[in-house]
Motif scaffolding. Structure first.
Motif, PDB file in Angstrom:
ATOM      1  N   ASP A 298       0.811  -1.216   0.000  1.00 52.00           N
ATOM      2  CA  ASP A 298       0.000   0.000   0.000  1.00 52.00           C
ATOM      3  C   ASP A 298       0.843   1.264   0.000  1.00 52.00           C
ATOM      4  O   ASP A 298       0.308   2.372   0.065  1.00 52.00           O
ATOM      5  CB  ASP A 298      -0.947   0.005   1.214  1.00 52.00           C
ATOM      6  N   GLY A 299       2.175   1.112  -0.071  1.00 52.61           N
ATOM      7  CA  GLY A 299       3.053   2.274  -0.108  1.00 52.61           C
ATOM      8  C   GLY A 299       3.406   2.837   1.243  1.00 52.61           C
ATOM      9  O   GLY A 299       4.179   3.795   1.327  1.00 52.61           O
ATOM     10  N   ARG A 300       2.867   2.273   2.318  1.00 52.99           N
ATOM     11  CA  ARG A 300       3.128   2.789   3.653  1.00 52.99           C
ATOM     12  C   ARG A 300       4.256   1.986   4.308  1.00 52.99           C
ATOM     13  O   ARG A 300       4.547   0.846   3.921  1.00 52.99           O
ATOM     14  CB  ARG A 300       1.870   2.719   4.517  1.00 52.99           C
ATOM     15  N   PRO A 301       4.927   2.587   5.328  1.00 56.01           N
ATOM     16  CA  PRO A 301       5.971   1.847   6.036  1.00 56.01           C
ATOM     17  C   PRO A 301       5.427   0.551   6.639  1.00 56.01           C
ATOM     18  O   PRO A 301       4.230   0.427   6.919  1.00 56.01           O
ATOM     19  CB  PRO A 301       6.410   2.828   7.128  1.00 56.01           C
ATOM     20  N   LEU A 302       6.309  -0.406   6.829  1.00 57.11           N
ATOM     21  CA  LEU A 302       5.901  -1.715   7.340  1.00 57.11           C
ATOM     22  C   LEU A 302       5.476  -1.633   8.804  1.00 57.11           C
ATOM     23  O   LEU A 302       5.916  -0.756   9.546  1.00 57.11           O
ATOM     24  CB  LEU A 302       7.055  -2.703   7.188  1.00 57.11           C
ATOM     25  N   ASP A 303       4.629  -2.569   9.186  1.00 57.47           N
ATOM     26  CA  ASP A 303       4.102  -2.634  10.547  1.00 57.47           C
ATOM     27  C   ASP A 303       4.839  -3.742  11.303  1.00 57.47           C
ATOM     28  O   ASP A 303       4.716  -4.923  10.972  1.00 57.47           O
ATOM     29  CB  ASP A 303       2.597  -2.930  10.504  1.00 57.47           C
ATOM     30  N   TYR A 304       5.613  -3.367  12.312  1.00 58.24           N
ATOM     31  CA  TYR A 304       6.430  -4.337  13.033  1.00 58.24           C
ATOM     32  C   TYR A 304       5.586  -5.374  13.768  1.00 58.24           C
ATOM     33  O   TYR A 304       6.069  -6.457  14.096  1.00 58.24           O
ATOM     34  CB  TYR A 304       7.342  -3.602  14.029  1.00 58.24           C
ATOM     35  N   LYS A 305       4.338  -5.037  14.012  1.00 54.05           N
ATOM     36  CA  LYS A 305       3.461  -5.976  14.719  1.00 54.05           C
ATOM     37  C   LYS A 305       3.040  -7.146  13.830  1.00 54.05           C
ATOM     38  O   LYS A 305       2.603  -8.180  14.329  1.00 54.05           O
ATOM     39  CB  LYS A 305       2.225  -5.243  15.245  1.00 54.05           C
ATOM     40  N   LYS A 306       3.163  -6.981  12.510  1.00 51.16           N
ATOM     41  CA  LYS A 306       2.777  -8.035  11.582  1.00 51.16           C
ATOM     42  C   LYS A 306       3.986  -8.920  11.287  1.00 51.16           C
ATOM     43  O   LYS A 306       5.062  -8.427  10.959  1.00 51.16           O
ATOM     44  CB  LYS A 306       2.240  -7.430  10.283  1.00 51.16           C
ATOM     45  N   LEU A 307       3.783 -10.222  11.367  1.00 52.35           N
ATOM     46  CA  LEU A 307       4.886 -11.173  11.233  1.00 52.35           C
ATOM     47  C   LEU A 307       5.638 -11.010   9.920  1.00 52.35           C
ATOM     48  O   LEU A 307       6.875 -10.970   9.896  1.00 52.35           O
ATOM     49  CB  LEU A 307       4.359 -12.610  11.366  1.00 52.35           C
ATOM     50  N   ALA A 308       4.925 -10.926   8.810  1.00 51.75           N
ATOM     51  CA  ALA A 308       5.577 -10.831   7.496  1.00 51.75           C
ATOM     52  C   ALA A 308       6.370  -9.534   7.378  1.00 51.75           C
ATOM     53  O   ALA A 308       7.495  -9.523   6.852  1.00 51.75           O
ATOM     54  CB  ALA A 308       4.538 -10.926   6.380  1.00 51.75           C
ATOM     55  N   LEU A 360       1.234  11.524  15.579  1.00 49.97           N
ATOM     56  CA  LEU A 360       1.191  10.729  14.356  1.00 49.97           C
ATOM     57  C   LEU A 360       1.661   9.306  14.636  1.00 49.97           C
ATOM     58  O   LEU A 360       2.600   9.097  15.402  1.00 49.97           O
ATOM     59  CB  LEU A 360       2.107  11.351  13.286  1.00 49.97           C
ATOM     60  N   GLU A 361       1.012   8.358  14.023  1.00 46.70           N
ATOM     61  CA  GLU A 361       1.455   6.977  14.122  1.00 46.70           C
ATOM     62  C   GLU A 361       2.802   6.824  13.411  1.00 46.70           C
ATOM     63  O   GLU A 361       3.120   7.568  12.474  1.00 46.70           O
ATOM     64  CB  GLU A 361       0.420   6.042  13.485  1.00 46.70           C
ATOM     65  N   ASP A 362       3.592   5.865  13.876  1.00 43.35           N
ATOM     66  CA  ASP A 362       4.881   5.618  13.236  1.00 43.35           C
ATOM     67  C   ASP A 362       4.686   5.340  11.751  1.00 43.35           C
ATOM     68  O   ASP A 362       3.855   4.517  11.356  1.00 43.35           O
ATOM     69  CB  ASP A 362       5.577   4.417  13.890  1.00 43.35           C
ATOM     70  N   GLY A 363       5.436   6.049  10.931  1.00 42.22           N
ATOM     71  CA  GLY A 363       5.384   5.841   9.491  1.00 42.22           C
ATOM     72  C   GLY A 363       4.403   6.714   8.753  1.00 42.22           C
ATOM     73  O   GLY A 363       4.448   6.774   7.519  1.00 42.22           O
ATOM     74  N   ALA A 364       3.505   7.395   9.474  1.00 43.40           N
ATOM     75  CA  ALA A 364       2.486   8.210   8.791  1.00 43.40           C
ATOM     76  C   ALA A 364       3.131   9.348   8.006  1.00 43.40           C
ATOM     77  O   ALA A 364       2.800   9.584   6.836  1.00 43.40           O
ATOM     78  CB  ALA A 364       1.481   8.752   9.799  1.00 43.40           C
ATOM     79  N   LYS A 492      -3.208  15.494   9.507  1.00 43.95           N
ATOM     80  CA  LYS A 492      -3.171  14.091   9.917  1.00 43.95           C
ATOM     81  C   LYS A 492      -4.046  13.239   9.001  1.00 43.95           C
ATOM     82  O   LYS A 492      -3.663  12.123   8.613  1.00 43.95           O
ATOM     83  CB  LYS A 492      -3.625  13.958  11.370  1.00 43.95           C
ATOM     84  N   THR A 493      -5.212  13.747   8.637  1.00 40.86           N
ATOM     85  CA  THR A 493      -6.111  13.022   7.743  1.00 40.86           C
ATOM     86  C   THR A 493      -5.494  12.854   6.364  1.00 40.86           C
ATOM     87  O   THR A 493      -5.545  11.771   5.768  1.00 40.86           O
ATOM     88  CB  THR A 493      -7.460  13.748   7.634  1.00 40.86           C
ATOM     89  N   ASP A 494      -4.874  13.913   5.850  1.00 43.61           N
ATOM     90  CA  ASP A 494      -4.269  13.843   4.520  1.00 43.61           C
ATOM     91  C   ASP A 494      -3.075  12.895   4.490  1.00 43.61           C
ATOM     92  O   ASP A 494      -2.798  12.265   3.463  1.00 43.61           O
ATOM     93  CB  ASP A 494      -3.856  15.241   4.054  1.00 43.61           C
ATOM     94  N   LEU A 495      -2.374  12.784   5.603  1.00 46.58           N
ATOM     95  CA  LEU A 495      -1.262  11.833   5.666  1.00 46.58           C
ATOM     96  C   LEU A 495      -1.764  10.393   5.589  1.00 46.58           C
ATOM     97  O   LEU A 495      -1.098   9.516   5.026  1.00 46.58           O
ATOM     98  CB  LEU A 495      -0.463  12.031   6.960  1.00 46.58           C
ATOM     99  N   GLY A 496      -2.927  10.147   6.171  1.00 44.35           N
ATOM    100  CA  GLY A 496      -3.479   8.798   6.174  1.00 44.35           C
ATOM    101  C   GLY A 496      -4.346   8.477   4.977  1.00 44.35           C
ATOM    102  O   GLY A 496      -4.826   7.348   4.849  1.00 44.35           O
ATOM    103  N   ASN A 497      -4.558   9.449   4.090  1.00 43.01           N
ATOM    104  CA  ASN A 497      -5.436   9.263   2.932  1.00 43.01           C
ATOM    105  C   ASN A 497      -4.591   8.988   1.690  1.00 43.01           C
ATOM    106  O   ASN A 497      -3.860   9.864   1.211  1.00 43.01           O
ATOM    107  CB  ASN A 497      -6.285  10.518   2.730  1.00 43.01           C
ATOM    108  N   ASP A 498      -4.682   7.778   1.152  1.00 47.22           N
ATOM    109  CA  ASP A 498      -3.890   7.424  -0.021  1.00 47.22           C
ATOM    110  C   ASP A 498      -4.252   8.264  -1.233  1.00 47.22           C
ATOM    111  O   ASP A 498      -3.443   8.412  -2.160  1.00 47.22           O
ATOM    112  CB  ASP A 498      -4.079   5.939  -0.361  1.00 47.22           C
ATOM    113  N   ASP A 499      -5.464   8.815  -1.265  1.00 45.81           N
ATOM    114  CA  ASP A 499      -5.890   9.615  -2.407  1.00 45.81           C
ATOM    115  C   ASP A 499      -5.513  11.085  -2.271  1.00 45.81           C
ATOM    116  O   ASP A 499      -5.716  11.868  -3.210  1.00 45.81           O
ATOM    117  CB  ASP A 499      -7.408   9.506  -2.582  1.00 45.81           C
TER     118      ASP A 499
END
Length: 579
Positions: A298-308, A360-364, A492-499
């Motif tokens: 999705d173009g966003r930084p990886l989530d360390y909580k997810k195994l992959a 902001l969440e990490d990576g936003a 903050k909203t625009d950072l989280g909005n892919d569009d």
């Protein structure tokens, strides 16, 4: 040695000589390969090569000619006066540093002129009886390659917050000495290591350990300091003072200091963090930052909580450290995440993780970074300005219209960034310089609308408005809860909005201020129930500034208000990607 395509050594360095010397003299300190020649991984050699990178204009002064009119070159021959290596646990920082200490103590770590070609490095001429120069593996200089010689009076300090921490370097160094040819050059004594062949006095030519509780030798002129886990050096434990004192002692003797560390906790303002954020040109930094290089589908930084995602982060952070078993690292990380997830990300994910209450969440913020754009003259832009007097920082951010690309402009003949830290100006913001920057920006860009926080700067804002127009330079107070919350929420909203069209230049200092920002609740709207907030620094951590985040929020708010007003560009604004 064979290098990864990530690393290309195309500069003069003692690194090849040092690599060969270390392989000849140092031994692997432990594990299944214990006792074998120590060979650096590609990333370790890259750090080593840059550590010993030589300035092309370096001039060698032979020892017999050294005097008041011709001082020795020593540290001035090197391109970098300090190095910082940031890497996760188990990557081999300790043995790597131990090998560097051995090279500084008894190897050809001092610039000795430029080779004509064909010269052979002689261990015998440098106090080592191993006979390397007569072996098939003898090191032969290429034409134009920098040559090395042994330091005439090395005094080295291994530094850590505790004796146990210092053993990260000291313990493998002792093993390297006892397992191979180093025992002819270095001798382990009670509490220190004696450097042999240079003098007969135990208080000279030695390797000592310096900790927060063992600082008796602090202040001595030194040739080298290896500062381990500098991400734990803080003002409260007095290790920042230790590191600064060592830097002064090294400078006085023509020496240098070198830092290794895990990723640090940004809330502690550690010595490693200070060095990293200062971004000085004579400091070499090696840091594989997953947030900069890795992205999900999705173009966003990886989530360390997810195994992959965690696996990809580990593969990137540990690349080249062939001895590391990633399944073992995953097991350690998974266990630590249950009780301290942020520490797990720092220790194994090599990430600088923000604490609780972050805006902001990490990576936003990082997710909207793009390659830097070259902005043409008279391009229309909106702007944001947050100013201070003598403590906080002052910054200008601009946002290109209508594309919403935000960036830090530069000014002056040396193209300085429009980000001012009062510590760089005698603890006062240089107001005349800030005003000169604004006037230069007004000439280069088409400033359509600029929002400026008037606190401390009302007179200057009035002056700019009178000069360039009241509809351009507009006071915008950041202490108003309702509009401030709306501006923060919009960005903050625009950072989280892919569009969203919003993007930015990835400015490192701005990124740090974004990560520092913490939510400060204000009021609750009685009609909608919306919980309003503003942002502030982490409580009790005045060093963690957020001023450039505020400038960015104001710039985006000004840009969006311009677009909402129906503004149309007078001419096309072409931009191109900087390659």
């Amino acid at each position: 040695m064979e290098m990864s395509s990530e690393f290309v050594v195309d500069f003069p360095t003692l690194g090849d000589l040092g690599d060969a010397w270390i392989t000849r003299h140092c031994r692997v300190p432990d594990g299944f390969t214990r006792g074998r020649p120590f060979q650096m991984a590609d990333w370790q050699f890259w750090c080593h090569a840059n550590r010993y990178r030589i300035r092309p204009d370096a001039v060698f002064v032979p020892p017999e000619l050294v005097g008041p009119d011709k001082p020795p070159v020593l540290n001035q021959a090197f391109f970098y006066q300090q190095t910082l290596v940031v890497a996760p646990q188990k990557t081999g920082k300790g043995p790597f540093s131990a090998a560097q200490v051995a090279f500084e103590a008894a190897g050809p770590s001092v610039f000795a002129g430029w080779a004509e070609g064909g010269e052979v490095y002689s261990c015998a001429d440098n106090g080592c009886p191993c006979g390397w120069e007569d072996s098939p593996e003898a090191f032969v200089y290429a034409k134009g390659e920098p040559m090395g010689m042994r330091h005439p009076s090395p005094l080295i300090q291994i530094t850590a917050n505790s004796a146990e921490q210092a053993d990260n370097i000291y313990k493998p160094l002792r093993a390297m000495i006892n397992l191979g040819p180093l025992k002819q050059l270095l001798a382990v004594r009670e509490g220190f290591i004696r450097i042999l062949g240079l003098s007969d006095q135990d208080d000279l030519d030695r390797i000592d350990v310096v900790t927060s509780s063992a600082r008796s030798r602090l202040g001595n002129p030194i040739s080298d300091a290896e500062q381990d886990e500098a991400g734990l050096y803080t003002k409260s434990n007095k290790m920042v003072d230790v590191a600064d004192t060592q830097a002064r002692g090294a400078a006085g003797m023509g020496g240098r200091t070198h830092l290794t560390t895990n990723a640090w906790d940004p809330s502690e303002n550690s010595y490693a963090q200070m060095i990293y954020e200062a971004n000085e040109p004579d400091v070499f930094i090696f840091y594989r930052d997953p947030d900069k290089e890795l992205r999900g589908d999705d173009g966003r930084p990886l989530d360390y909580k997810k195994l992959a995602d965690r696996r990809r982060i580990h593969e990137y952070a540990y690349e080249g450290s062939w001895w590391v078993n990633l399944d073992s690292i995953e097991a350690l990380a998974r266990k630590l995440m249950k009780r301290d997830p942020e520490q797990a990300e720092r220790f194994f994910g090599n990430r600088l993780v923000a604490g609780h209450g972050k805006w902001l969440e990490d990576g936003a913020w990082e997710s909207k970074a793009v390659p830097a754009l070259v902005i043409p003259r008279r391009a229309p832009v909106a702007g944001g300005f947050d100013g201070s007097n003598n403590d906080d920082h002052t910054g200008i951010r601009l946002e290109l219209l209508p594309t919403q690309y935000q960036f830090t402009p530069t000014y002056g003949p040396d193209e300085r960034k429009t980000l001012w830290n009062p510590a760089d100006y005698g603890n006062r913001i240089p107001r005349s310089e800030v005003m000169a920057a604004w006037r230069e920006l007004a000439k280069f860009y088409d400033l359509v609308r600029v929002y400026l926080d008037p606190f401390f700067w009302q007179s200057e804002i009035d002056e700019l408005a009178a000069e360039f127009g009241e509809t351009v330079f507009i006071p915008w107070a950041t202490n108003r809860p309702v509009p401030m919350h709306a501006a923060l929420d919009r960005l903050k909203t625009d950072l989280g909005n892919d569009d969203s069209s919003f993007s930015h230049d990835g400015d490192e200092v701005v990124r740090t201020h974004m990560r520092n920002a913490r939510i400060r609740p204000t009021t609750v709207d009685k009609t909608t129930g919306v919980k309003r907030y503003v942002i502030g620094k982490p409580f009790g951590e005045e060093h963690r500034k957020i001023d450039f985040a505020m400038s960015s929020v104001l710039a985006h708010e000004a840009a969006m208000d311009v677009l909402a007003s129906g503004w149309k560009p007078r001419t096309s604004s072409r931009v191109r990607v900087w390659r």
